[in-house]
Design an enzyme around this catalytic site. Structure first.
Site, mmCIF file in Angstrom:
data_model
loop_
_atom_site.group_PDB
_atom_site.id
_atom_site.type_symbol
_atom_site.label_atom_id
_atom_site.label_comp_id
_atom_site.label_asym_id
_atom_site.label_seq_id
_atom_site.Cartn_x
_atom_site.Cartn_y
_atom_site.Cartn_z
ATOM 1 N N ASP A 1 32.200 18.050 -29.609
ATOM 2 C CA ASP A 1 31.901 18.866 -28.628
ATOM 3 C C ASP A 1 31.632 20.240 -29.207
ATOM 4 O OD1 ASP A 1 31.951 20.549 -26.487
ATOM 5 O OD2 ASP A 1 33.754 19.915 -25.506
ATOM 6 N N TRP B 1 40.227 21.740 -23.566
ATOM 7 C CA TRP B 1 38.765 20.735 -23.620
ATOM 8 C C TRP B 1 38.980 19.422 -24.254
ATOM 9 C CZ3 TRP B 1 36.173 21.733 -19.647
ATOM 10 C CH2 TRP B 1 35.918 23.204 -19.290
ATOM 11 N N LYS C 1 26.948 28.599 -22.917
ATOM 12 C CA LYS C 1 27.757 29.567 -23.609
ATOM 13 C C LYS C 1 26.394 30.111 -24.759
ATOM 14 C CE LYS C 1 31.324 27.634 -22.371
ATOM 15 N NZ LYS C 1 31.929 26.173 -21.951
HETATM 16 C C1 PLP Z 1 32.899 25.195 -21.395
HETATM 17 C C2 PLP Z 1 33.172 23.939 -22.247
HETATM 18 C C3 PLP Z 1 33.118 22.553 -21.746
HETATM 19 C C4 PLP Z 1 32.736 22.471 -20.228
HETATM 20 O O1 PLP Z 1 31.601 22.327 -20.045
HETATM 21 P P1 PLP Z 1 31.045 22.080 -18.578
HETATM 22 O O2 PLP Z 1 29.452 22.287 -18.929
HETATM 23 O O3 PLP Z 1 31.471 23.203 -17.446
HETATM 24 O O4 PLP Z 1 31.156 20.811 -18.174
HETATM 25 C C5 PLP Z 1 33.549 21.671 -22.645
HETATM 26 N N1 PLP Z 1 33.879 21.694 -23.887
HETATM 27 C C6 PLP Z 1 33.907 23.118 -24.459
HETATM 28 C C7 PLP Z 1 34.204 23.233 -25.817
HETATM 29 C C8 PLP Z 1 33.640 24.107 -23.398
HETATM 30 O O5 PLP Z 1 33.594 25.509 -24.205
#
Ligand code: PLP
Length: 360
Positions: free
Chosen positions: A172, A102, A196
């Site tokens: 993030d 990511w 999540k």
């Molecule tokens: C799942 C995830 C993403 C991507 O999320 P989307 O909503 O599918 O764009 C980005 N960063 C992390 C750390 C993730 O776990």
């Protein structure tokens, strides 16, 4: 069929109480005679939902007054572009830490708009640890520093928030928001996709400090400018209305559990049980260095590919689903987010014990 324990990295389990309430309210939300999916986002019913969600998040995360909470579409992945577009500033350079897939995506996107310096990386050991950082790691001239606080695929997390001094820290937090206490004042901007720990995929939470709003690059599309959404209370256009409604109920559920501090204790207990088992096992092995282990995503492997395959198949037949690891790590990954009950982790460990007995 009985509900399974879903160990998926995302979308993942939601609290059963939230799903039941959503089902109850499906045809008639709160005496409105309609579903939240059907109602005007300008109605007083909906106004109460979105402002309620916002206030609950402020309360749960203890978000200071000089921050804005936004509910946006586009997933966390859209933030990979929105962050550089809005925070590039005049210097147009940013520091990124590369701790996995990511982070890499965030870096690749940022490079389209500014000059990116990767200040540290754990790629040399397939991202099984968090690289050492201190204040000197960062360029004092950088517009911001970007980190991924929990690495969903590799199962690592930062033990402490890096000290970036005066440089705004952007995080993030998609896979660990609301899983443990977090001092929001240490961050300039936090973003998290919902699927999540918050709700259904499709809504993204952004928490942004006031002084970082309103400085977007000239060519930034209106919809990708934080100011657009700050000025309109996340209602410039139709927001992901139903998802925000579910998120609000998840926030209420967290509050009923005693808040983020109590959730953290439960998460630590669940994760510790699983890690203790892995550490004692002669067959299973965790893949991450001990001090950087995630509370949310627990990757582990068996000695052979055949055993991995057998484990994934048999666990699934036993109501423990989506334990297959990401292809870049292999083996298994148990994602044990807030909504995974303790009982699910206990069942998984019992199953692993049994598997070990019959395969040692
Ligand atoms: C799942 C995830 C993403 C991507 O999320 P989307 O909503 O599918 O764009 C980005 N960063 C992390 C750390 C993730 O776990």
């Amino acid at each position: 069929m009985a509900r399974v324990y879903n160990f998926s990295a995302g979308p993942s389990m939601l609290p059963e109480a939230v799903l039941r309430r959503a089902a109850d309210e499906m045809l008639d939300y709160n005496g409105s005679g309609q579903s939240v999916m059907e109602m005007s986002h300008r109605s007083s019913f909906y106004e109460e939902i979105i402002r309620g969600a916002e206030n609950l998040l402020i309360e749960l995360m203890n978000i200071p007054q000089n921050y804005h909470v936004l509910f946006l579409g586009g997933g966390a992945s859209t933030q990979f572009a929105m962050v550089p577009l809005n925070l590039a500033g005049e210097k147009k350079k940013a520091d990124y830490v590369n701790t996995g897939a990511w982070s890499k995506k965030a870096i690749a996107e940022a490079k389209r708009y500014l000059s990116v310096r990767v200040v540290a990386s754990s790629e040399d050991k397939n991202f099984t640890y968090i690289p050492y950082l201190d204040k000197n790691s960062f360029d004092p001239d950088a517009s911001y520093v970007h980190i991924t606080t929990n690495n969903t695929i590799f199962g690592t997390k930062y033990r402490a928030v890096p000290d970036t001094g005066e440089i705004p820290l952007v995080a993030d937090m998609s896979s660990n928001i609301l899983s443990e206490d977090c001092d929001v004042s240490k961050f300039g901007l936090i973003y998290a996709g919902a699927q999540k720990n918050i709700g259904p995929a499709g809504v993204t939470v952004v928490i942004i400090r006031d002084d970082l709003v309103g400085n977007a690059l000239d060519f930034t599309p209106t919809m990708l400018n934080y100011k657009t959404h700050v000025d309109n209370g996340s209602m410039f256009n139709t927001p992901p209305a139903y998802n925000i409604y579910i998120a609000k109920m998840v926030f209420e559920w967290i509050k009923e559990q005693g808040g983020v501090g109590e959730i953290q204790k439960k998460n630590e207990f669940k994760a510790q049980m699983l890690y203790n088992f892995l550490d004692d096992s002669k067959l299973f092995r965790g893949t991450v260095v001990k001090q950087d282990r995630s509370l949310m995503n627990v990757p582990f492997v068996l000695p052979t590919e055949e055993l991995n395959k057998e484990f994934i198949k048999k666990s699934s037949e036993n109501g423990l689903v989506n334990l297959k690891g990401h292809r870049s790590v292999g083996g298994m990954r148990a994602s044990i987010y807030n909504a995974m009950p303790l009982d699910g982790v206990k069942k998984l460990i019992e199953f692993m014990k049994e598997f070990e007995k019959t395969h040692a």
